[in-house]
Design a protein around this motif. Structure first.
Motif, mmCIF file in Angstrom:
data_model
loop_
_atom_site.group_PDB
_atom_site.id
_atom_site.type_symbol
_atom_site.label_atom_id
_atom_site.label_comp_id
_atom_site.label_asym_id
_atom_site.label_seq_id
_atom_site.Cartn_x
_atom_site.Cartn_y
_atom_site.Cartn_z
ATOM 1 N N GLU A 1 11.727 53.936 13.809
ATOM 2 C CA GLU A 1 13.175 53.700 13.936
ATOM 3 C C GLU A 1 13.685 53.399 12.520
ATOM 4 O OE1 GLU A 1 14.230 50.826 16.898
ATOM 5 O OE2 GLU A 1 12.762 51.563 18.319
ATOM 6 N N PHE A 2 14.907 52.859 12.449
ATOM 7 C CA PHE A 2 15.480 52.519 11.147
ATOM 8 C C PHE A 2 15.618 51.010 11.015
ATOM 9 C CE2 PHE A 2 16.833 56.784 12.129
ATOM 10 C CZ PHE A 2 16.533 57.442 10.947
ATOM 11 N N GLY A 3 15.735 50.562 9.773
ATOM 12 C CA GLY A 3 16.001 49.152 9.496
ATOM 13 C C GLY A 3 16.963 49.065 8.331
ATOM 14 N N TYR B 1 17.812 38.691 25.013
ATOM 15 C CA TYR B 1 17.809 40.138 24.759
ATOM 16 C C TYR B 1 16.459 40.727 25.171
ATOM 17 C CZ TYR B 1 18.108 44.461 21.922
ATOM 18 O OH TYR B 1 18.116 45.769 21.486
ATOM 19 N N TRP B 2 15.361 40.057 24.748
ATOM 20 C CA TRP B 2 14.023 40.603 25.002
ATOM 21 C C TRP B 2 13.600 40.374 26.444
ATOM 22 C CZ3 TRP B 2 13.048 44.087 21.675
ATOM 23 C CH2 TRP B 2 13.532 43.960 20.374
ATOM 24 N N ARG B 3 13.956 39.201 27.015
ATOM 25 C CA ARG B 3 13.600 38.933 28.421
ATOM 26 C C ARG B 3 14.263 39.975 29.314
ATOM 27 N NH1 ARG B 3 12.231 33.272 27.507
ATOM 28 N NH2 ARG B 3 10.137 33.690 26.731
ATOM 29 N N PHE C 1 21.790 48.728 12.186
ATOM 30 C CA PHE C 1 20.356 48.945 11.943
ATOM 31 C C PHE C 1 19.605 47.649 11.651
ATOM 32 C CE2 PHE C 1 22.405 53.023 11.067
ATOM 33 C CZ PHE C 1 21.721 53.791 12.008
ATOM 34 N N ILE C 2 20.262 46.503 11.829
ATOM 35 C CA ILE C 2 19.577 45.223 11.624
ATOM 36 C C ILE C 2 18.648 44.961 12.811
ATOM 37 C CG2 ILE C 2 19.885 42.712 11.445
ATOM 38 C CD1 ILE C 2 22.549 43.282 9.986
ATOM 39 N N ASN C 3 17.360 44.823 12.510
ATOM 40 C CA ASN C 3 16.377 44.528 13.552
ATOM 41 C C ASN C 3 16.276 43.022 13.782
ATOM 42 O OD1 ASN C 3 15.476 47.196 14.214
ATOM 43 N ND2 ASN C 3 14.487 47.271 12.202
ATOM 44 N N ASP C 4 15.682 42.660 14.917
ATOM 45 C CA ASP C 4 15.424 41.261 15.261
ATOM 46 C C ASP C 4 14.158 40.794 14.524
ATOM 47 O OD1 ASP C 4 15.925 38.996 17.387
ATOM 48 O OD2 ASP C 4 13.778 39.417 17.485
ATOM 49 N N TYR C 5 14.141 39.518 14.123
ATOM 50 C CA TYR C 5 13.034 39.028 13.281
ATOM 51 C C TYR C 5 11.686 38.945 14.009
ATOM 52 C CZ TYR C 5 12.776 34.349 15.417
ATOM 53 O OH TYR C 5 12.578 33.304 16.286
ATOM 54 N N ARG C 6 11.688 38.949 15.342
ATOM 55 C CA ARG C 6 10.454 38.658 16.085
ATOM 56 C C ARG C 6 9.368 39.714 15.831
ATOM 57 N NH1 ARG C 6 14.776 36.758 18.871
ATOM 58 N NH2 ARG C 6 14.625 34.543 19.387
ATOM 59 N N ASN C 7 8.175 39.249 15.540
ATOM 60 C CA ASN C 7 7.011 40.090 15.212
ATOM 61 C C ASN C 7 7.162 40.846 13.888
ATOM 62 O OD1 ASN C 7 5.630 39.360 17.570
ATOM 63 N ND2 ASN C 7 6.841 40.833 18.733
HETATM 64 C C1 LIG Z 1 20.360 47.134 17.121
HETATM 65 S S1 LIG Z 1 19.032 48.237 17.175
HETATM 66 C C2 LIG Z 1 18.298 48.005 15.597
HETATM 67 C C3 LIG Z 1 18.159 49.305 14.873
HETATM 68 C C4 LIG Z 1 17.135 50.253 15.426
HETATM 69 N N1 LIG Z 1 15.828 49.944 14.861
HETATM 70 C C5 LIG Z 1 17.534 51.677 15.149
HETATM 71 O O1 LIG Z 1 16.855 52.374 14.388
HETATM 72 O O2 LIG Z 1 18.563 52.121 15.686
HETATM 73 C C6 LIG Z 1 17.986 47.436 18.351
HETATM 74 C C7 LIG Z 1 16.702 48.173 18.626
HETATM 75 O O3 LIG Z 1 15.835 48.121 17.504
HETATM 76 C C8 LIG Z 1 14.486 47.894 17.918
HETATM 77 N N2 LIG Z 1 14.057 46.572 17.431
HETATM 78 C C9 LIG Z 1 14.798 45.686 16.754
HETATM 79 N N3 LIG Z 1 14.097 44.588 16.446
HETATM 80 C C10 LIG Z 1 12.864 44.773 16.948
HETATM 81 C C11 LIG Z 1 11.684 43.967 16.986
HETATM 82 N N4 LIG Z 1 11.600 42.779 16.417
HETATM 83 N N5 LIG Z 1 10.608 44.474 17.640
HETATM 84 C C12 LIG Z 1 10.639 45.686 18.216
HETATM 85 N N6 LIG Z 1 11.723 46.500 18.214
HETATM 86 C C13 LIG Z 1 12.834 46.045 17.582
HETATM 87 C C14 LIG Z 1 14.486 47.969 19.419
HETATM 88 O O4 LIG Z 1 14.262 49.322 19.768
HETATM 89 C C15 LIG Z 1 15.903 47.561 19.745
HETATM 90 O O5 LIG Z 1 16.319 48.012 21.005
#
Ligand SMILES: C[S@@+](CC[C@H](N)C(=O)[O-])C[C@H]1O[C@@H](n2cnc3c(N)ncnc32)[C@H](O)[C@@H]1O
Length: 181
Positions: free
Chosen positions: A58-60, A162-164, A112-118
């Motif tokens: 995916e993107f970040g 969100y994750w639950r 494109f901001i991802n969540d910090y978990r993991n």
């Molecule tokens: C708001 S989007 C973030 C941008 C996304 N990565 C993209 O390329 O469009 C949220 C999605 O990113 C991915 N994502 C974000 N944070 C994540 C994390 N900590 N672990 C796994 N997947 C994550 C999941 O697919 C989630 O549904």
């Protein structure tokens, strides 16, 4: 349009697209007012190639210049609608009150901001609503109490809910910790 915009099917949006009648904010919505225009920092949208990253392929969003603590990074841009309208959106943040800002179908780099978990031990930004110098309600992305170095991934906190809601079980990192502020 940015030169690194990766998703032609999700058009780039410069200003929020208000899709519903939005009531005037009430005092209890507690929206701070910015008296001066805010400068955005330079960021880069990159495809994630690290196989150990949970969002690989995916993107970040990454810092492209140093970002000091407690600074405005950029706005989160999307469509404004009632939170109840698209409760399952992967790209929604709270606008204010009963409204959400959703970047599923169109948005800017903040989508494109991802969540910090993991990925990291804590987020380095938070999403917060404010009123800009033109009186427009915006959701800003703000750095927390640590500098963000060039190349560092910009990571928010989507909240455990969100994750639950997506079936993730087990221990999830905290939604807030005072040591981040
Ligand atoms: C708001 S989007 C973030 C941008 C996304 N990565 C993209 O390329 O469009 C949220 C999605 O990113 C991915 N994502 C974000 N944070 C994540 C994390 N900590 N672990 C796994 N997947 C994550 C999941 O697919 C989630 O549904």
């Amino acid at each position: 349009m940015r030169s690194d915009w990766p998703t032609p099917n999700v058009p780039y949006l410069k200003a929020n697209d208000v899709c519903c009648v939005v009531r005037e904010p009430l005092l209890e919505d507690d929206i701070p007012i910015e008296e001066k225009p805010l400068r955005a920092y330079s960021v880069a949208i990159l495809r994630i190639v690290d196989a150990a990253h949970p969002a690989v392929n995916e993107f970040g969003l990454y810092a492209a210049e140093p970002i000091p603590p407690h600074s405005f990074v950029c706005n989160y841009i999307g469509r404004v609608h009632l939170q109840t309208e698209y409760p399952d959106s992967d790209y929604a943040v709270t606008y204010f009150g009963e409204y959400a800002l959703d970047a599923t179908h169109t948005g800017n780099e903040a989508r494109f901001i991802n969540d910090y978990r993991n990925i990291a031990s804590r987020p380095n930004v938070a999403f917060d609503t404010y009123k800009d110098v033109d009186g427009m309600i915006q959701v800003g992305v703000w750095s927390l109490n640590k500098p963000i170095v060039p190349g560092e991934e910009i990571l928010g906190n989507y909240g455990k809910g969100y994750w639950r809601a997506r079936g993730v079980k087990g221990v999830l990192g905290p939604d807030w910790d005072d040591s981040w502020d």
